[in-house]
Design a protein around this motif. Structure first.
Motif, PDB file in Angstrom:
ATOM      1  N   GLY A 170       0.834  -1.203   0.000  1.00 25.80           N
ATOM      2  CA  GLY A 170       0.000   0.000   0.000  1.00 25.80           C
ATOM      3  C   GLY A 170       0.870   1.254   0.000  1.00 25.80           C
ATOM      4  N   ARG A 171       1.935   1.228   0.799  1.00 23.23           N
ATOM      5  CA  ARG A 171       2.826   2.404   0.855  1.00 23.23           C
ATOM      6  C   ARG A 171       3.549   2.611  -0.466  1.00 23.23           C
ATOM      7  N   LYS A 172       3.922   1.507  -1.123  1.00 18.33           N
ATOM      8  CA  LYS A 172       4.596   1.626  -2.431  1.00 18.33           C
ATOM      9  C   LYS A 172       3.664   2.274  -3.453  1.00 18.33           C
ATOM     10  N   LEU A 173       2.416   1.809  -3.468  1.00 15.89           N
ATOM     11  CA  LEU A 173       1.458   2.390  -4.422  1.00 15.89           C
ATOM     12  C   LEU A 173       1.245   3.873  -4.108  1.00 15.89           C
ATOM     13  N   MET A 174       1.141   4.189  -2.824  1.00 20.27           N
ATOM     14  CA  MET A 174       0.920   5.585  -2.438  1.00 20.27           C
ATOM     15  C   MET A 174       2.050   6.494  -2.914  1.00 20.27           C
ATOM     16  N   GLU A 175       3.281   5.998  -2.850  1.00 17.38           N
ATOM     17  CA  GLU A 175       4.430   6.801  -3.314  1.00 17.38           C
ATOM     18  C   GLU A 175       4.238   7.232  -4.766  1.00 17.38           C
ATOM     19  N   VAL A 176       3.801   6.272  -5.593  1.00 16.30           N
ATOM     20  CA  VAL A 176       3.598   6.545  -7.017  1.00 16.30           C
ATOM     21  C   VAL A 176       2.452   7.535  -7.202  1.00 16.30           C
ATOM     22  N   VAL A 177       1.341   7.246  -6.531  1.00 16.01           N
ATOM     23  CA  VAL A 177       0.127   8.054  -6.672  1.00 16.01           C
ATOM     24  C   VAL A 177       0.365   9.485  -6.176  1.00 16.01           C
ATOM     25  N   GLU A 178       1.019   9.598  -5.033  1.00 16.01           N
ATOM     26  CA  GLU A 178       1.261  10.912  -4.431  1.00 16.01           C
ATOM     27  C   GLU A 178       2.090  11.799  -5.357  1.00 16.01           C
ATOM     28  N   LYS A 179       3.147  11.245  -5.896  1.00 21.58           N
ATOM     29  CA  LYS A 179       4.038  12.041  -6.750  1.00 21.58           C
ATOM     30  C   LYS A 179       3.326  12.429  -8.055  1.00 21.58           C
ATOM     31  N   ARG A 180       2.639  11.463  -8.646  1.00 21.19           N
ATOM     32  CA  ARG A 180       2.015  11.746  -9.955  1.00 21.19           C
ATOM     33  C   ARG A 180       0.902  12.789  -9.831  1.00 21.19           C
ATOM     34  N   ILE A 181      -0.034  12.554  -8.919  1.00 15.70           N
ATOM     35  CA  ILE A 181      -1.144  13.519  -8.787  1.00 15.70           C
ATOM     36  C   ILE A 181      -0.609  14.834  -8.223  1.00 15.70           C
ATOM     37  N   GLY A 182       0.308  14.741  -7.258  1.00 19.06           N
ATOM     38  CA  GLY A 182       0.877  15.942  -6.638  1.00 19.06           C
ATOM     39  C   GLY A 182       1.564  16.828  -7.673  1.00 19.06           C
ATOM     40  N   ASP A 183       2.381  16.245  -8.541  1.00 21.23           N
ATOM     41  CA  ASP A 183       3.066  17.026  -9.581  1.00 21.23           C
ATOM     42  C   ASP A 183       2.066  17.664 -10.542  1.00 21.23           C
ATOM     43  N   PHE A 184       1.021  16.912 -10.876  1.00 19.47           N
ATOM     44  CA  PHE A 184      -0.009  17.485 -11.757  1.00 19.47           C
ATOM     45  C   PHE A 184      -0.674  18.693 -11.094  1.00 19.47           C
ATOM     46  N   LEU A 185      -0.964  18.579  -9.807  1.00 20.15           N
ATOM     47  CA  LEU A 185      -1.624  19.691  -9.103  1.00 20.15           C
ATOM     48  C   LEU A 185      -0.735  20.932  -9.067  1.00 20.15           C
ATOM     49  N   VAL A 186       0.560  20.729  -8.900  1.00 21.36           N
ATOM     50  CA  VAL A 186       1.494  21.864  -8.917  1.00 21.36           C
ATOM     51  C   VAL A 186       1.428  22.542 -10.289  1.00 21.36           C
ATOM     52  N   GLU A 187       1.506  21.724 -11.329  1.00 25.44           N
ATOM     53  CA  GLU A 187       1.460  22.242 -12.705  1.00 25.44           C
ATOM     54  C   GLU A 187       0.150  22.989 -12.959  1.00 25.44           C
ATOM     55  N   LEU A 188      -0.944  22.371 -12.538  1.00 21.69           N
ATOM     56  CA  LEU A 188      -2.266  22.972 -12.748  1.00 21.69           C
ATOM     57  C   LEU A 188      -2.381  24.309 -12.016  1.00 21.69           C
ATOM     58  N   ALA A 189      -1.891  24.339 -10.784  1.00 20.93           N
ATOM     59  CA  ALA A 189      -1.977  25.569  -9.991  1.00 20.93           C
ATOM     60  C   ALA A 189      -1.185  26.703 -10.646  1.00 20.93           C
ATOM     61  N   LYS A 190      -0.051  26.351 -11.214  1.00 20.82           N
ATOM     62  CA  LYS A 190       0.852  27.384 -11.750  1.00 20.82           C
ATOM     63  C   LYS A 190       0.453  27.847 -13.151  1.00 20.82           C
ATOM     64  N   THR A 191      -0.400  27.094 -13.832  1.00 15.39           N
ATOM     65  CA  THR A 191      -0.711  27.410 -15.234  1.00 15.39           C
ATOM     66  C   THR A 191      -1.833  28.439 -15.328  1.00 15.39           C
ATOM     67  N   GLU A 192      -1.544  29.467 -16.074  1.00 16.91           N
ATOM     68  CA  GLU A 192      -2.521  30.549 -16.227  1.00 16.91           C
ATOM     69  C   GLU A 192      -3.680  30.093 -17.128  1.00 16.91           C
ATOM     70  N   MET A 193      -4.894  30.524 -16.801  1.00 13.49           N
ATOM     71  CA  MET A 193      -6.040  30.141 -17.631  1.00 13.49           C
ATOM     72  C   MET A 193      -6.262  31.200 -18.722  1.00 13.49           C
ATOM     73  N   ASP A 194      -5.409  31.159 -19.744  1.00 10.95           N
ATOM     74  CA  ASP A 194      -5.601  32.076 -20.864  1.00 10.95           C
ATOM     75  C   ASP A 194      -6.623  31.474 -21.824  1.00 10.95           C
ATOM     76  N   GLU A 195      -6.805  32.104 -22.992  1.00 11.15           N
ATOM     77  CA  GLU A 195      -7.918  31.602 -23.826  1.00 11.15           C
ATOM     78  C   GLU A 195      -7.639  30.263 -24.488  1.00 11.15           C
ATOM     79  N   LYS A 196      -6.368  29.856 -24.534  1.00  9.23           N
ATOM     80  CA  LYS A 196      -6.054  28.532 -25.134  1.00  9.23           C
ATOM     81  C   LYS A 196      -5.951  27.424 -24.068  1.00  9.23           C
ATOM     82  N   PHE A 197      -6.084  27.773 -22.824  1.00  9.58           N
ATOM     83  CA  PHE A 197      -5.993  26.779 -21.745  1.00  9.58           C
ATOM     84  C   PHE A 197      -7.040  25.689 -21.977  1.00  9.58           C
ATOM     85  N   PRO A 198      -6.747  24.411 -21.814  1.00  6.06           N
ATOM     86  CA  PRO A 198      -5.516  23.806 -21.305  1.00  6.06           C
ATOM     87  C   PRO A 198      -4.502  23.461 -22.408  1.00  6.06           C
ATOM     88  N   PHE A 199      -4.680  24.001 -23.619  1.00  9.67           N
ATOM     89  CA  PHE A 199      -3.717  23.715 -24.698  1.00  9.67           C
ATOM     90  C   PHE A 199      -2.672  24.820 -24.765  1.00  9.67           C
TER      91      PHE A 199
END
Ligand SMILES: [Zn+2]
Length: 256
Positions: free
Chosen positions: A227-256
């Protein structure tokens, strides 16, 4: 107490921050074989939500974890003998989501991730329904699919419900509610249709005919370490996406 958990924080703190992304977890209350608690999906999605939001927050992203919706779609579980699944219909989930999206949008949240922890909750169609009604960016993540490419490395035989994967998560993060000596074998029956068994015809399966102990997948090889091994993978993947999402400006072409 955590900065990023809305239910644990006070108004003085919440209003002092500019929240960039909110995460709304969806769970279910349903039987999980004989050895796991009815709240399994909620405990799992709670801990995943907390971990991914904390991960992102530590990297400077203002990500806020909202309370978990504890009732999920269990319309096909209601004939399981003696069970007390607290089922809502997909229409009800749509209504709850619509109301919360409106409330969050009026209060300045612009990006929302729906973090799903229960197979019966199909959230993507709900975001399609709301697509033209809100300016908020909505995305869906079924957390239990995030590490699928690692399953072979971590597990012997991951199944579907109260299986090796879920039981390993339970042993790692809420062991106080598990009774391993009561676990059934979790044998899931095949339907009489090859097309259904192969997965290219889909249907809602009557759970009481699918399995005798409500489990699908053998829990006997579960371990906290898995369970802890799976969590390591899940935490990093979703966590990194959330960082990216938070930092990305919502301009008119978002999310492209
Ligand atoms: Zn579950």
């Amino acid at each position: 107490m955590s900065d990023i958990v809305l239910s644990e924080q006070n108004h003085a703190f919440i209003r002092s921050q500019k929240w960039e992304v909110a995460v709304l977890p969806f769970g279910a209350t349903e039987p999980h074989n004989f050895h796991m608690p009815y709240g399994t999906d909620n405990y799992e999605v709670d801990v995943v939500g907390r971990r991914v939001c904390e991960y992102a927050y530590k990297k400077g992203a203002k990500v806020l974890l909202l309370p978990t919706m504890p009732f999920g779609v269990n319309t096909n579980h209601l004939k399981v003998p003696g069970a007390l699944a607290l089922s809502v219909t997909p229409t009800t989930l749509l209504k709850v989501l619509s109301d919360l999206v409106e409330a969050l949008e009026r209060q300045g949240i612009r990006k929302l991730m729906l973090l799903n922890g229960h197979g019966g909750n199909e959230l993507k169609p709900l975001t399609r329904e709301l697509f033209h009604r809100t300016k908020m960016f909505l995305c869906v993540c079924d957390w239990y699919k995030v590490g699928a490419d690692q399953f072979k490395e971590i597990f012997v035989a991951p199944g579907e419900h109260a299986d090796e994967l879920e039981t390993s998560m339970g042993l790692a993060y809420f062991p106080q509610f598990l009774k391993m000596d009561q676990a059934g074998p979790g044998i899931g029956r095949k339907t009489r249709f090859d097309a259904v068994n192969k997965g290219w015809v889909g249907l809602t399966r009557p759970w009481h005919l699918l399995t005798d102990d409500t489990g699908v997948g053998d829990p006997s090889t579960a371990a906290a370490e898995k369970g802890r091994k799976l969590m390591e993978v899940v935490e990093k993947r979703i966590g990194d996406f959330l960082v990216e999402l938070a930092k990305t400006e919502m301009d008119e072409k978002f999310p492209f």
